[in-house]
Every structure is written in structure tokens, then in C-alpha cells.
Design a protein around this motif. Structure first.
Motif, mmCIF file in Angstrom:
data_model
loop_
_atom_site.group_PDB
_atom_site.id
_atom_site.type_symbol
_atom_site.label_atom_id
_atom_site.label_comp_id
_atom_site.label_asym_id
_atom_site.label_seq_id
_atom_site.Cartn_x
_atom_site.Cartn_y
_atom_site.Cartn_z
ATOM 1 N N PHE A 89 0.810 -1.208 0.000
ATOM 2 C CA PHE A 89 0.000 0.000 0.000
ATOM 3 C C PHE A 89 0.849 1.265 0.000
ATOM 4 C CE2 PHE A 89 -3.316 -2.697 2.349
ATOM 5 C CZ PHE A 89 -3.927 -3.058 1.153
ATOM 6 N N ALA A 90 2.105 1.170 0.444
ATOM 7 C CA ALA A 90 2.956 2.358 0.526
ATOM 8 C C ALA A 90 3.194 2.954 -0.854
ATOM 9 C CB ALA A 90 4.281 2.012 1.198
ATOM 10 N N ARG A 91 3.481 2.108 -1.812
ATOM 11 C CA ARG A 91 3.797 2.619 -3.147
ATOM 12 C C ARG A 91 2.557 3.061 -3.914
ATOM 13 N NH1 ARG A 91 4.670 -2.996 -3.825
ATOM 14 N NH2 ARG A 91 6.860 -2.696 -3.299
ATOM 15 N N SER A 92 1.373 2.594 -3.481
ATOM 16 C CA SER A 92 0.154 2.928 -4.205
ATOM 17 C C SER A 92 -0.694 3.971 -3.486
ATOM 18 C CB SER A 92 -0.679 1.666 -4.441
ATOM 19 O OG SER A 92 -1.026 1.049 -3.205
ATOM 20 N N ALA A 93 -0.175 4.586 -2.421
ATOM 21 C CA ALA A 93 -0.911 5.622 -1.701
ATOM 22 C C ALA A 93 -1.123 6.838 -2.603
ATOM 23 C CB ALA A 93 -0.143 6.034 -0.445
ATOM 24 N N VAL A 94 -2.067 7.716 -2.233
ATOM 25 C CA VAL A 94 -2.374 8.894 -3.040
ATOM 26 C C VAL A 94 -1.123 9.734 -3.255
ATOM 27 C CG1 VAL A 94 -3.115 10.206 -1.005
ATOM 28 C CG2 VAL A 94 -3.920 10.870 -3.288
ATOM 29 N N VAL A 95 -0.253 9.793 -2.254
ATOM 30 C CA VAL A 95 1.113 10.290 -2.408
ATOM 31 C C VAL A 95 2.003 9.103 -2.061
ATOM 32 C CG1 VAL A 95 2.872 11.927 -1.653
ATOM 33 C CG2 VAL A 95 0.465 12.632 -1.719
ATOM 34 N N PRO A 96 2.689 8.512 -3.030
ATOM 35 C CA PRO A 96 3.507 7.327 -2.735
ATOM 36 C C PRO A 96 4.453 7.568 -1.565
ATOM 37 C CG PRO A 96 3.340 7.642 -5.094
ATOM 38 C CD PRO A 96 2.710 8.854 -4.466
ATOM 39 N N LEU A 97 4.425 6.640 -0.614
ATOM 40 C CA LEU A 97 5.137 6.821 0.645
ATOM 41 C C LEU A 97 6.582 6.352 0.590
ATOM 42 C CD1 LEU A 97 2.543 5.627 3.319
ATOM 43 C CD2 LEU A 97 3.590 7.903 3.201
#
Length: 333
Positions: free
Chosen positions: A280-288
Motif C-alpha cells: 500500500f505504501a507505493r500505491s498511496a495517493v502520495v507514494p510513501l
């Protein structure tokens, strides 16, 4: 007709209750009686030979994995690695989640002990390992997962979380951030304390930098959202300019509160970094940005350590080094 428990009792000249105790709680029966009952079991073919061997060894082909939160994708990946490796060794993995609750963890330990599991893989809730030490002393192999076993009789597989915390804070400082905040908890968890310690050491070496600690009750998206709402409610000059979260779920919650529920821009106003590098980190609204742990490898190595201990090997401690993954949440265009 297959022999039953009454046939075994008659052949061994004992009661049915004694046979039951031999099968389920042999420590309650005199050794000579245990031998006599098992001789009758073998002679009558009461169970399959393989099952009989397991009963005599008081051990099944099931491995118990107890994690802090199976809903956390990090632990899901750990479980996946353990399950794949276990199947190659003809073992089956049983799962339990403690939900960061010591009483729940102990309940699972007791339940799996009653099942005479092959061994235990545990990500402990606290520093109190007394129940696991008791099981270890009675012959049940125990491996600590995502927790270093220094000072214990156990094998372990973990990541250097102090180094991971340092990596996160150093990265934030390298982007020019000086008012840092750490979001995480509870601090009874070794992982949280170590990540905070690493961040504190890095901030202490960064000129002009400070670190605020924002405690949470759990490592969840909702806890992160609550922390983020608190930051969003502050005046701009009172907010940190960078946030390091103890895991990615917290970071996702903070991100939601700042960007979806408020007007704070990530990373322009607040840079944000998490820990674990879940999908989910890479696909967050702002990639984390995140500190990556080899989660699947942790599970695989834990099974290998358990197998080695079951064969009499000395305890081993495997410590992996974490990796910094930089994405948009800490990089201003």
C-alpha cells in the motif's frame, strides 16, 4: 474392526482414563504405565504408525505462528514466507494474532501447547517471555520473529530497527527538515522503542534538529489518522515539517488526515516516511517513502531456524539490515 481406546485399556490392564492421559497428558502418568499403554497401541494398531510416533514425541507436524496483527500486510507477508517454507518441510502453519495483547498472546500459547505443536514462531507483545521460556524448557522449540533474541535461550530472526529508525530520520534531515515528529506506539513494543531510539540518535547528530514524540495506542491506520488530525489542527508554525511513523499503516492514516481531510501538502509542508514498505505504501495517493524490511524472508528464515532447533542445533540470531526506499512523500519536486 479397528481397535478402540477400550481395547487398548484392556490390553494394557489400565482404565480408559489412563489411556486418555497417556495420549493427551503423559506427564500425569507413571513412565512404566506410559510405556505399557504405547506397547498396547502399537500391538493393536490403534492409530497409524506415524501418528503413534507423534504421540510418543508429544509433537505434531503443525507450527504455530503468533503475530501482533495478522491484518497488517507486513505480518501477512511474514506468514506467507513461513507457510511456503513449512510446506516444503511437510509442516502446516497455524496462525494466531495477539492484537498487541499479552493476555491474548498467552491464551494462544496455552492453546497451541495443548495441541503439542512442532514448534512456536512468536512476535512477542512485551519483554515478558516467561511462558515461552517454560515451553522451551519442556522441549517445544521457540523462535522469535521480528524481535532479536539477545539475552534469551531462543533463536530469532529480526531486522535492525535501531538502524531503520536512524535511516528514516537521517533521510528527513538530508532533505532540509529540522522539526521532526515520531508517531508510534505502544512503546511496550520493542520494535517501536528501537525505531524511536534510532531516530533520536540521528536527530541528535543533525544541527538544529528536534524530535517531537506523538504516542499512539496501536499501529493502525485509524491511530495514524487521529495523529494526523491533531497535526492538521495546529497552526502551520506549530506543526513539524517532517513525520516519521513507526509503520506504514500509521503513515497512511497520517497522510489521509493531512491531505484528504485538510489542506496540508505532503511533502511541501510536511514530509512523511513510514516503515515496512508494504504494498500500500507505493500505491498511496502520495507514494510513501518507507524503510523496507524483508518480510517474506523473515518468515522463511524463521521456519528454517525452527527446523534446526528441533534437530538439536544451537540457538542462532539472524539480523537483517533495513533499506531506505525514497518516494514522493519526502521529495519536493
Amino acid at each position: 474392526m479397528a481397535a478402540g481406546i477400550r481395547d487398548v485399556a484392556a490390553a494394557a490392564s489400565v482404565s480408559v482414563g489412563t489411556v486418555s492421559n497417556v495420549l493427551n497428558a503423559p506427564h500425569k502418568v507413571a513412565p512404566a504405565t506410559v510405556e505399557r499403554v504405547h506397547a498396547a497401541i502399537d500391538r493393536l494398531g490403534f492409530v497409524r504408525n506415524d501418528a503413534a510416533r507423534q504421540l510418543r514425541a508429544q509433537r505434531s507436524r503443525c507450527v504455530a505462528l503468533i503475530v501482533l496483527d495478522i491484518g497488517n500486510p507486513f505480518f501477512t507477508d511474514v506468514a506467507r514466507g513461513a507457510e511456503r517454507r513449512a510446506s516444503e518441510l511437510d509442516l502446516t502453519v497455524l496462525f494466531g494474532t495477539s492484537d498487541d495483547d499479552a493476555a491474548r498472546e498467552r491464551s494462544y500459547l496455552d492453546a497451541f501447547d495443548e495441541q503439542r505443536v512442532f514448534g512456536l514462531l512468536v512476535s512477542p507483545v512485551s519483554e515478558d517471555l516467561s511462558r515461552m521460556i517454560t515451553l522451551h524448557a519442556r522441549g517445544t522449540p521457540v523462535v522469535l520473529v521480528d524481535r532479536d533474541a539477545a539475552g534469551t535461550p531462543f533463536s530469532s530472526v529480526a531486522v535492525d530497527d535501531v538502524a531503520g529508525g536512524r535511516l528514516a530520520a537521517e533521510h528527513l534531515c538530508s532533505t532540509g527538515r529540522r522539526r521532526l515528529a515520531f508517531v508510534g506506539g505502544p512503546r511496550t513494543l520493542r520494535q517501536v522503542r528501537d525505531r524511536l531510539q534510532g531516530a533520536q540518535s540521528a536527530v541528535a547528530e543533525c544541527a538544529g534538529a528536534s524530535l517531537e514524540v506523538i504516542d499512539t495506542d496501536e499501529l493502525s491506520v485509524l491511530a495514524g489518522r487521529s495523529a494526523g488530525e491533531g497535526l492538521q489542527a495546529r497552526a502551520p508554525e506549530e506543526r513539524p515539517d517532517a513525520v516519521f511513523c513507526a509503520n506504514d499503516l500509521l503513515a497512511i492514516g497520517v497522510l489521509q488526515a493531512l491531505t484528504l481531510m485538510g489542506d496540508v501538502h505532503v511533502p511541501r509542508d510536511i514530509a512523511l516516511i513510514g516503515y515496512d514498505d508494504i504494498d500500500f505504501a507505493r500505491s498511496a495517493v502520495v507514494p510513501l517513502s518507507s524503510i523496507r524490511q524483508p518480510s517474506t524472508q523473515l518468515g522463511t528464515a524463521a521456519i528454517d531456524l525452527l527446523a534446526a532447533v528441533s534437530e538439536g542445533a544451537e540457538p542462532q540470531r539472524i539480523v537483517y539490515q533495513p533499506e531506505l526506499v525514497v518516494r514522493a512523500s519526502t521529495t519536493v519536486p
